[in-house]
Design a protein around this motif. Structure first.
Motif, PDB file in Angstrom:
ATOM      1  N   SER A 180     -77.121-109.625 -70.224  1.00 49.02           N
ATOM      2  CA  SER A 180     -76.230-109.631 -71.137  1.00 49.02           C
ATOM      3  C   SER A 180     -75.013-110.570 -70.868  1.00 49.02           C
ATOM      4  O   SER A 180     -74.527-110.600 -69.729  1.00 49.02           O
ATOM      5  CB  SER A 180     -75.596-108.261 -71.537  1.00 49.02           C
ATOM      6  OG  SER A 180     -74.343-108.337 -72.687  1.00 49.02           O
ATOM      7  N   THR A 181     -74.603-111.499 -71.830  1.00 46.12           N
ATOM      8  CA  THR A 181     -73.524-112.477 -71.539  1.00 46.12           C
ATOM      9  C   THR A 181     -72.153-111.676 -71.553  1.00 46.12           C
ATOM     10  O   THR A 181     -71.056-112.380 -71.254  1.00 46.12           O
ATOM     11  CB  THR A 181     -73.335-113.541 -72.598  1.00 46.12           C
ATOM     12  OG1 THR A 181     -73.509-112.993 -73.830  1.00 46.12           O
ATOM     13  CG2 THR A 181     -74.841-114.439 -72.468  1.00 46.12           C
ATOM     14  N   TYR A 185     -72.234-101.439 -72.189  1.00 45.77           N
ATOM     15  CA  TYR A 185     -73.007-100.290 -71.674  1.00 45.77           C
ATOM     16  C   TYR A 185     -74.215-100.604 -72.493  1.00 45.77           C
ATOM     17  O   TYR A 185     -74.467-100.544 -73.696  1.00 45.77           O
ATOM     18  CB  TYR A 185     -72.197 -98.928 -72.104  1.00 45.77           C
ATOM     19  CG  TYR A 185     -71.142 -98.737 -71.550  1.00 45.77           C
ATOM     20  CD1 TYR A 185     -70.902 -98.194 -70.359  1.00 45.77           C
ATOM     21  CD2 TYR A 185     -69.884 -99.536 -71.936  1.00 45.77           C
ATOM     22  CE1 TYR A 185     -69.569 -97.900 -69.881  1.00 45.77           C
ATOM     23  CE2 TYR A 185     -68.582 -99.376 -71.362  1.00 45.77           C
ATOM     24  CZ  TYR A 185     -68.441 -98.561 -70.190  1.00 45.77           C
ATOM     25  OH  TYR A 185     -67.388 -98.509 -69.588  1.00 45.77           O
ATOM     26  N   LEU A 186     -75.419-100.262 -71.878  1.00 47.62           N
ATOM     27  CA  LEU A 186     -76.824-100.518 -72.118  1.00 47.62           C
ATOM     28  C   LEU A 186     -77.321 -99.246 -72.769  1.00 47.62           C
ATOM     29  O   LEU A 186     -77.239 -97.980 -71.858  1.00 47.62           O
ATOM     30  CB  LEU A 186     -77.375-101.095 -71.145  1.00 47.62           C
ATOM     31  CG  LEU A 186     -79.134-100.999 -71.421  1.00 47.62           C
ATOM     32  CD1 LEU A 186     -79.567-102.171 -72.508  1.00 47.62           C
ATOM     33  CD2 LEU A 186     -79.849-101.518 -70.010  1.00 47.62           C
ATOM     34  N   PHE A 200     -82.917 -94.911 -71.767  1.00 43.81           N
ATOM     35  CA  PHE A 200     -81.900 -95.136 -70.826  1.00 43.81           C
ATOM     36  C   PHE A 200     -80.586 -95.432 -71.609  1.00 43.81           C
ATOM     37  O   PHE A 200     -80.506 -95.995 -72.519  1.00 43.81           O
ATOM     38  CB  PHE A 200     -82.052 -96.559 -69.970  1.00 43.81           C
ATOM     39  CG  PHE A 200     -81.132 -96.696 -69.037  1.00 43.81           C
ATOM     40  CD1 PHE A 200     -81.049 -96.063 -67.747  1.00 43.81           C
ATOM     41  CD2 PHE A 200     -80.062 -97.960 -69.152  1.00 43.81           C
ATOM     42  CE1 PHE A 200     -79.985 -96.338 -66.777  1.00 43.81           C
ATOM     43  CE2 PHE A 200     -79.076 -98.111 -68.267  1.00 43.81           C
ATOM     44  CZ  PHE A 200     -79.104 -97.376 -67.073  1.00 43.81           C
ATOM     45  N   PRO A 201     -79.566 -94.823 -70.959  1.00 40.02           N
ATOM     46  CA  PRO A 201     -79.294 -93.716 -70.123  1.00 40.02           C
ATOM     47  C   PRO A 201     -80.053 -92.539 -70.118  1.00 40.02           C
ATOM     48  O   PRO A 201     -80.428 -92.190 -71.416  1.00 40.02           O
ATOM     49  CB  PRO A 201     -77.870 -93.590 -69.893  1.00 40.02           C
ATOM     50  CG  PRO A 201     -77.344 -93.715 -71.332  1.00 40.02           C
ATOM     51  CD  PRO A 201     -78.255 -94.555 -71.928  1.00 40.02           C
ATOM     52  N   ASN A 202     -80.535 -91.782 -69.082  1.00 40.66           N
ATOM     53  CA  ASN A 202     -81.115 -90.462 -69.109  1.00 40.66           C
ATOM     54  C   ASN A 202     -80.667 -89.671 -68.282  1.00 40.66           C
ATOM     55  O   ASN A 202     -79.586 -89.713 -67.294  1.00 40.66           O
ATOM     56  CB  ASN A 202     -82.832 -90.783 -68.813  1.00 40.66           C
ATOM     57  CG  ASN A 202     -83.144 -91.522 -67.858  1.00 40.66           C
ATOM     58  OD1 ASN A 202     -82.762 -91.227 -66.787  1.00 40.66           O
ATOM     59  ND2 ASN A 202     -83.655 -92.822 -67.658  1.00 40.66           N
ATOM     60  N   VAL A 244     -79.782-102.486 -76.853  1.00 43.57           N
ATOM     61  CA  VAL A 244     -78.365-102.584 -77.325  1.00 43.57           C
ATOM     62  C   VAL A 244     -77.378-102.497 -76.253  1.00 43.57           C
ATOM     63  O   VAL A 244     -77.332-101.429 -75.777  1.00 43.57           O
ATOM     64  CB  VAL A 244     -78.279-101.543 -78.585  1.00 43.57           C
ATOM     65  CG1 VAL A 244     -76.958-101.765 -79.066  1.00 43.57           C
ATOM     66  CG2 VAL A 244     -79.394-101.582 -79.448  1.00 43.57           C
ATOM     67  N   VAL A 245     -76.416-103.544 -76.122  1.00 43.69           N
ATOM     68  CA  VAL A 245     -75.363-103.327 -75.202  1.00 43.69           C
ATOM     69  C   VAL A 245     -74.082-103.441 -75.996  1.00 43.69           C
ATOM     70  O   VAL A 245     -74.102-104.102 -76.830  1.00 43.69           O
ATOM     71  CB  VAL A 245     -75.390-104.815 -74.443  1.00 43.69           C
ATOM     72  CG1 VAL A 245     -74.022-104.779 -73.463  1.00 43.69           C
ATOM     73  CG2 VAL A 245     -76.366-104.621 -73.230  1.00 43.69           C
ATOM     74  N   THR A 246     -73.298-102.576 -75.853  1.00 42.77           N
ATOM     75  CA  THR A 246     -72.137-102.407 -76.731  1.00 42.77           C
ATOM     76  C   THR A 246     -70.764-102.399 -75.651  1.00 42.77           C
ATOM     77  O   THR A 246     -70.947-102.097 -74.521  1.00 42.77           O
ATOM     78  CB  THR A 246     -71.898-100.967 -77.311  1.00 42.77           C
ATOM     79  OG1 THR A 246     -72.108 -99.808 -76.023  1.00 42.77           O
ATOM     80  CG2 THR A 246     -73.061-100.653 -78.408  1.00 42.77           C
ATOM     81  N   LYS A 247     -69.746-103.133 -76.296  1.00 41.45           N
ATOM     82  CA  LYS A 247     -68.455-103.249 -75.395  1.00 41.45           C
ATOM     83  C   LYS A 247     -67.909-101.813 -74.917  1.00 41.45           C
ATOM     84  O   LYS A 247     -67.375-101.994 -73.934  1.00 41.45           O
ATOM     85  CB  LYS A 247     -67.637-104.305 -76.155  1.00 41.45           C
ATOM     86  CG  LYS A 247     -68.089-105.634 -76.496  1.00 41.45           C
ATOM     87  CD  LYS A 247     -67.061-106.597 -77.087  1.00 41.45           C
ATOM     88  CE  LYS A 247     -67.760-107.550 -77.388  1.00 41.45           C
ATOM     89  NZ  LYS A 247     -66.648-108.813 -77.991  1.00 41.45           N
TER      90      LYS A 247
END
Length: 301
Positions: A180-181, A185-186, A200-202, A244-247
């Motif tokens: 991710s650029t 949090y993935l 994931f996460p798990n 999905v990556v969230t800030k």
């Protein structure tokens, strides 16, 4: 005495003028805010229930049903005034084969529109196009709760999702890589038909923070492996993953119900509408995502 009186009157007069100016500015400010709110409310559409009709043709009745449902979903979005191209419901694999998919594409492009819920899904019978034909047609009618998410994306927020190979045999270990650029949090999803699992996460790997431009490998624990299986009765099938990556740290619920069985990660399955609702609550500039489609072949005995 008169001077004092004039002075007092002048002071009163000046403060009255100041008060009136202040009052006018306040009223003007309030009117501007109200005007902006009115414009915003006119542009913003509350989620609405829309009827969608769809159909599909083919020889595989299970696939036709899925295609017809997806066509009805796309039609509901069009009925809500959302411009959808036919190519938007298709994802191509590396081998150029088309995989009909709905949620990963439309949920990610939710600045256009997103379906939060469905009801009254009526799937017609598979009818042959002509007498003794092997090609069938299925028609679908449904109601979709369509919502629009406003705002602009972070143009520099890019997520990539890759795998060590494009195709696998059943029970072969799959290795995914995510970059991710933007740091964030993935959350990694596995999609199959109209359901999905949070990979994931798990329960074992809970730390899902990803630094900007770093690469995260999944699984990165030796306690379990990721394997694929073909659909029942098929020699091969396609499996889809969404990163999905969230800030901010925005978890998906029910992670505690995951467990390991014989070295494989067992996750809780949920409906794709739950994924859509989760994604809808995240502002466009606070997330980025990527999709990967892999092919799995039945293991020869």
């Amino acid at each position: 005495m008169s001077t004092n009186s004039i002075s007092e009157k002048s002071v009163v007069s000046v403060s009255s003028v100041v008060y009136k100016k202040y009052k006018m500015k306040t009223i003007t400010f309030i009117l501007v805010i109200l005007f902006i709110q009115i414009l915003y409310s006119q542009n913003e559409k509350a989620p609405q229930w829309i009827f969608g009709k769809g159909n599909a043709e083919g020889t595989d009745t299970k696939q036709i049903r899925r295609d017809a449902v997806n066509d009805a979903r796309a039609n509901a979005l069009k009925q809500a005034g959302i411009d959808i191209r036919a190519s938007d419901v298709l994802i191509k694999t590396e081998t150029n084969q088309q995989l009909t998919d709905f949620y990963s594409k439309f949920a990610e492009t939710s600045s256009k529109g997103i379906i939060l819920e469905e009801r009254n899904v009526k799937v017609g019978k598979a009818e042959p196009l002509t007498e003794n034909s092997d090609v069938y047609k299925i028609e679908v009618i449904l109601e979709a709760l369509v919502a629009t998410q406003f705002g602009e994306r972070d143009a520099g927020f890019d997520v990539t999702l890759d795998a060590n190979r494009e195709s696998y045999q059943e029970n072969e270990s799959v290795q995914l890589t995510i970059t991710s650029t933007r740091e964030g949090y993935l959350t990694l999803f596995y999609v199959h038909n109209d359901s999905l699992n949070v990979l994931f996460p798990n329960a074992i790997d809970k730390k899902n923070f990803l630094k900007a431009n770093d690469t995260l490998r999944f699984p990165h624990s030796n306690s379990y492996q990721l394997t694929l299986e073909t659909e029942a009765g098929k020699k091969s099938s396609f499996e889809e993953f969404i990163a999905v990556v969230t800030k901010g740290d925005i978890p998906v619920h029910n992670l505690s119900e995951m467990k390991i069985e014989q070295g494989n990660l067992q996750t809780k399955e949920t409906m794709l509408t739950n994924y859509a609702k989760w994604l809808y609550e995240i502002p466009l500039d606070q997330r980025g995502s990527a999709t990967k489609v892999l092919q799995v072949f039945k293991k020869e005995k």
